[in-house]
Design a protein around this motif. Structure first.
Motif, PDB file in Angstrom:
ATOM      1  N   THR A  79     -32.106  23.991  29.323  1.00 27.63           N
ATOM      2  CA  THR A  79     -33.126  22.999  28.852  1.00 27.63           C
ATOM      3  C   THR A  79     -32.733  22.748  26.992  1.00 27.63           C
ATOM      4  OG1 THR A  79     -34.855  24.669  29.761  1.00 27.63           O
ATOM      5  CG2 THR A  79     -35.701  22.926  28.317  1.00 27.63           C
ATOM      6  N   PRO A  80     -32.912  21.206  27.140  1.00 26.52           N
ATOM      7  CA  PRO A  80     -32.487  20.896  25.966  1.00 26.52           C
ATOM      8  C   PRO A  80     -33.524  20.713  24.909  1.00 26.52           C
ATOM      9  CG  PRO A  80     -32.588  18.821  27.417  1.00 26.52           C
ATOM     10  CD  PRO A  80     -32.983  20.349  28.156  1.00 26.52           C
ATOM     11  N   ILE A  81     -33.102  20.795  23.525  1.00 31.15           N
ATOM     12  CA  ILE A  81     -34.150  20.484  22.553  1.00 31.15           C
ATOM     13  C   ILE A  81     -34.419  18.902  22.284  1.00 31.15           C
ATOM     14  CG2 ILE A  81     -34.495  20.640  20.063  1.00 31.15           C
ATOM     15  CD1 ILE A  81     -33.452  23.617  20.244  1.00 31.15           C
ATOM     16  N   LYS A  82     -33.043  18.365  22.513  1.00 33.45           N
ATOM     17  CA  LYS A  82     -33.006  16.748  22.203  1.00 33.45           C
ATOM     18  C   LYS A  82     -31.821  16.382  23.185  1.00 33.45           C
ATOM     19  CE  LYS A  82     -31.545  13.684  18.525  1.00 33.45           C
ATOM     20  NZ  LYS A  82     -31.060  13.159  17.316  1.00 33.45           N
ATOM     21  N   SER A  83     -32.026  15.113  23.754  1.00 27.67           N
ATOM     22  CA  SER A  83     -30.905  14.459  24.581  1.00 27.67           C
ATOM     23  C   SER A  83     -30.425  13.037  24.181  1.00 27.67           C
ATOM     24  CB  SER A  83     -31.374  14.337  26.329  1.00 27.67           C
ATOM     25  OG  SER A  83     -31.782  15.632  26.742  1.00 27.67           O
ATOM     26  N   ILE A  84     -29.259  12.907  24.186  1.00 32.74           N
ATOM     27  CA  ILE A  84     -28.681  11.846  23.599  1.00 32.74           C
ATOM     28  C   ILE A  84     -28.138  11.000  24.713  1.00 32.74           C
ATOM     29  CG2 ILE A  84     -27.137  10.423  22.045  1.00 32.74           C
ATOM     30  CD1 ILE A  84     -27.847  13.142  20.279  1.00 32.74           C
ATOM     31  N   LYS A  85     -28.369   9.556  24.899  1.00 34.09           N
ATOM     32  CA  LYS A  85     -27.630   8.929  26.012  1.00 34.09           C
ATOM     33  C   LYS A  85     -26.611   8.303  25.346  1.00 34.09           C
ATOM     34  CE  LYS A  85     -28.706   6.043  30.003  1.00 34.09           C
ATOM     35  NZ  LYS A  85     -27.378   6.258  30.511  1.00 34.09           N
ATOM     36  N   SER A  86     -25.190   8.403  25.839  1.00 39.26           N
ATOM     37  CA  SER A  86     -24.192   7.952  25.425  1.00 39.26           C
ATOM     38  C   SER A  86     -23.887   6.810  26.099  1.00 39.26           C
ATOM     39  CB  SER A  86     -22.902   8.876  25.859  1.00 39.26           C
ATOM     40  OG  SER A  86     -21.640   8.455  25.458  1.00 39.26           O
ATOM     41  N   PRO A  87     -23.201   5.699  25.349  1.00 37.92           N
ATOM     42  CA  PRO A  87     -22.808   4.475  25.796  1.00 37.92           C
ATOM     43  C   PRO A  87     -21.899   4.493  27.197  1.00 37.92           C
ATOM     44  CG  PRO A  87     -22.417   4.383  23.717  1.00 37.92           C
ATOM     45  CD  PRO A  87     -22.780   5.926  23.996  1.00 37.92           C
ATOM     46  N   ASP A  88     -21.290   5.703  27.624  1.00 38.21           N
ATOM     47  CA  ASP A  88     -20.358   5.600  28.676  1.00 38.21           C
ATOM     48  C   ASP A  88     -21.430   6.212  29.908  1.00 38.21           C
ATOM     49  OD1 ASP A  88     -20.793   8.335  28.161  1.00 38.21           O
ATOM     50  OD2 ASP A  88     -18.843   8.769  27.669  1.00 38.21           O
ATOM     51  N   GLY A  89     -22.774   6.335  29.648  1.00 38.99           N
ATOM     52  CA  GLY A  89     -23.473   6.869  30.737  1.00 38.99           C
ATOM     53  C   GLY A  89     -23.700   8.357  30.791  1.00 38.99           C
ATOM     54  N   ASP A  90     -22.926   9.211  29.952  1.00 43.59           N
ATOM     55  CA  ASP A  90     -23.091  10.448  29.708  1.00 43.59           C
ATOM     56  C   ASP A  90     -24.629  10.836  29.284  1.00 43.59           C
ATOM     57  OD1 ASP A  90     -20.622  11.116  30.955  1.00 43.59           O
ATOM     58  OD2 ASP A  90     -20.005  12.012  28.812  1.00 43.59           O
ATOM     59  N   ILE A  91     -25.057  11.960  29.509  1.00 45.13           N
ATOM     60  CA  ILE A  91     -26.273  12.461  28.691  1.00 45.13           C
ATOM     61  C   ILE A  91     -25.730  13.715  28.024  1.00 45.13           C
ATOM     62  CG2 ILE A  91     -28.552  13.372  28.646  1.00 45.13           C
ATOM     63  CD1 ILE A  91     -28.873  11.553  31.366  1.00 45.13           C
ATOM     64  N   ILE A  92     -26.118  13.708  26.612  1.00 45.08           N
ATOM     65  CA  ILE A  92     -25.520  14.750  25.782  1.00 45.08           C
ATOM     66  C   ILE A  92     -26.848  15.496  25.322  1.00 45.08           C
ATOM     67  CG2 ILE A  92     -24.516  15.708  23.676  1.00 45.08           C
ATOM     68  CD1 ILE A  92     -22.708  14.237  25.744  1.00 45.08           C
TER      69      ILE A  92
END
Ligand SMILES: *[C@@H]1O[C@H](CO)[C@@H](O)[C@H](O)[C@H]1NC(C)=O
Ligand SMILES: *[C@@H]1O[C@H](CO)[C@@H](O)[C@H](O)[C@H]1NC(C)=O
Ligand SMILES: *[C@@H]1O[C@H](CO)[C@@H](O)[C@H](O)[C@H]1NC(C)=O
Length: 424
Positions: A53-66
């Protein structure tokens, strides 16, 4: 089926047989339906295990979710032996002596002249202190694996270049090809190199191309201990052709233990800026700008953990010593260089490239390199390796060439295009 049965019924026996067939068909159909939803459930369970479970998620331009995951809730802590583990926030020892008052001293880091390199997702945000960035595993990632349980693991039949065997056939049996430099015959407590980063073309999605450092102990057949770090292009693992930072470890020659990145319990990450498996940006271009990354792996003599540093600034985390048998003390061999899978899917040598896809003799700006190649010796000092040797299965497909000078210390160019008139 129905028509055949009911049109042609002549005897009771036949009726019964037809009914029996109908019954079997519906059983099989029901079973298939069940196994499909059972598989969906399995995939979801697997994803839940991998993705915290993430505290925050970041969408990367390559389609990944960090996903920024609480450091204390990372996958490593699912390991039964890590239940009571006290997180090490700093190694006790650094072979470059960079620690002053418990902090990395940047004043002491010499600018090695490389262009600064980061990860693509940084364009869209940062992970807060106390969390670590983890590349989220998607359903498609798992479905691409030949079997769900094998996702994130190397094929059991993987081999490591085994130069001393002198029997290239043994290695190319599995279709893996290497162009490497290596040392053996001493006790090694770490290794370092600066590697320039490319995007080699991959012919088949089930092939890959990587450039990395291997720290090895044990025997190659059954109980090989290996710590690996570098960059890779692997369509099967990531679903695209991007060049990504990666690590791997195993303590039983790729049989039951180990995995890429954080895809199993093992590596403990402490850094909130670099994600394992994330896309590296920018990349070197032929006849253009060159970008390189430094990787250092070393052993903390006090706690016995193997630490990893990326660039001059990022201490990423560590592999706890207890994961390993032979590597609990030291490595007996270190390898640096490239590896590709040659699946010969069309009966010819693969066109999958290694490094820049160009041969070593093209030199700087065109060929791929490892520079400032170093080992950590038994006095815990970084030094140029003695007796660096080279190995490749077939130098008309991929080659390697050693060099030495004041700026780059021990270095080598390596790589190649794969299939070409001399490598059919
Ligand atoms: C962790 O600590 C608990 C309580 O002290 C103990 O019962 C357990 O055996 C420990 N587990 C491990 C793996 O050391
Ligand atoms: C992480 O979780 C621990 C409890 O498991 C908590 O004490 C800590 O505050 C959390 N950290 C963050 C950054 O949320
Ligand atoms: C990856 O590259 C190959 C050619 O090298 C291409 O056929 C394929 O479509 C690419 N895959 C993706 C996801 O871009």
């Amino acid at each position: 089926m129905d028509k055949v049965c009911f049109d042609n019924v002549k005897m009771n026996m036949e009726v019964m047989f037809c009914l029996f067939l109908l019954f079997m068909v519906s059983v099989v159909e029901a079973k298939q339906g069940m196994s499909l939803s059972a598989q969906k459930l399995e995939v979801q369970k697997h994803l839940n295990r991998l993705n915290k479970t993430p505290i925050k998620s970041i969408k990367s331009p390559d389609g990944d979710i960090i996903d920024c995951v609480n450091m204390s809730h990372q996958p490593a802590f699912d390991h039964p032996l890590l239940k009571n583990h006290t997180l090490q926030m700093m190694p006790n020892y650094h072979p470059e002596g960079l620690f002053r008052n418990g902090k990395m001293s940047k004043a002491n880091t010499k600018n090695e002249g490389s262009n600064s390199i980061t990860q693509l997702w940084h364009l869209n945000g940062k992970c807060p202190e106390g969390t670590i960035p983890i590349r989220r595993t998607k359903k498609d990632d798992i479905l691409r694996a030949s079997n769900m349980k094998s996702y994130g693991r190397k094929n059991k039949h993987s081999t490591i270049a085994k130069p001393q065997s002198g029997r290239p056939g043994l290695v190319s049996q599995t279709g893996h090809q290497h162009a490497i430099a290596y040392v053996e015959g001493d006790k090694y407590y770490g290794a370092k190199a600066t590697i320039n980063v490319w995007e080699p073309k991959i012919q088949q999605p089930n092939e890959f191309s990587l450039s990395q450092i291997w720290l090895l102990g044990g025997s190659f057949d059954s109980d090989l201990n290996s710590i690996e770090a570098g960059w890779q292009v692997s369509p099967d693992l990531y679903g695209d052709n991007n060049t990504r930072l990666f690590t791997y470890w195993t303590s039983d020659a790729y049989q039951a233990t180990g995995c890429y990145n954080l895809l199993c319990s093992g590596f403990i990450q402490i850094n909130n800026e670099i994600a394992m498996g994330a896309t590296i940006n920018p990349l070197s271009s032929y006849h253009g700008s060159q970008y390189d990354i430094s990787i250092l792996v070393w052993k903390d003599p006090k706690e016995g953990n193997w630490w990893m540093q990326f660039g001059n600034d990022y201490v990423l985390g560590y592999w706890p010593g207890f994961l390993f048998s032979y590597l609990t003390d030291h490595a007996t061999m270190v390898e640096w260089g490239g590896e590709v899978v040659n699946s010969e899917s069309d009966g010819l040598h693969t066109t999958t490239q290694m490094g820049s896809g160009h041969f070593p003799d093209e030199g700087f700006g065109k060929s791929s390199y490892f520079r400032n190649v170093q080992v950590v010796d038994d006095s815990n000092n970084l030094r140029a390796p003695q007796d660096l040797e080279i190995y490749t299965e077939d130098n008309s497909c991929y080659d390697v060439q050693l060099g030495k000078n004041n700026d780059w210390g021990s270095y080598f160019y390596y790589g190649g295009p794969g299939r070409n008139p001399n490598c059919p």
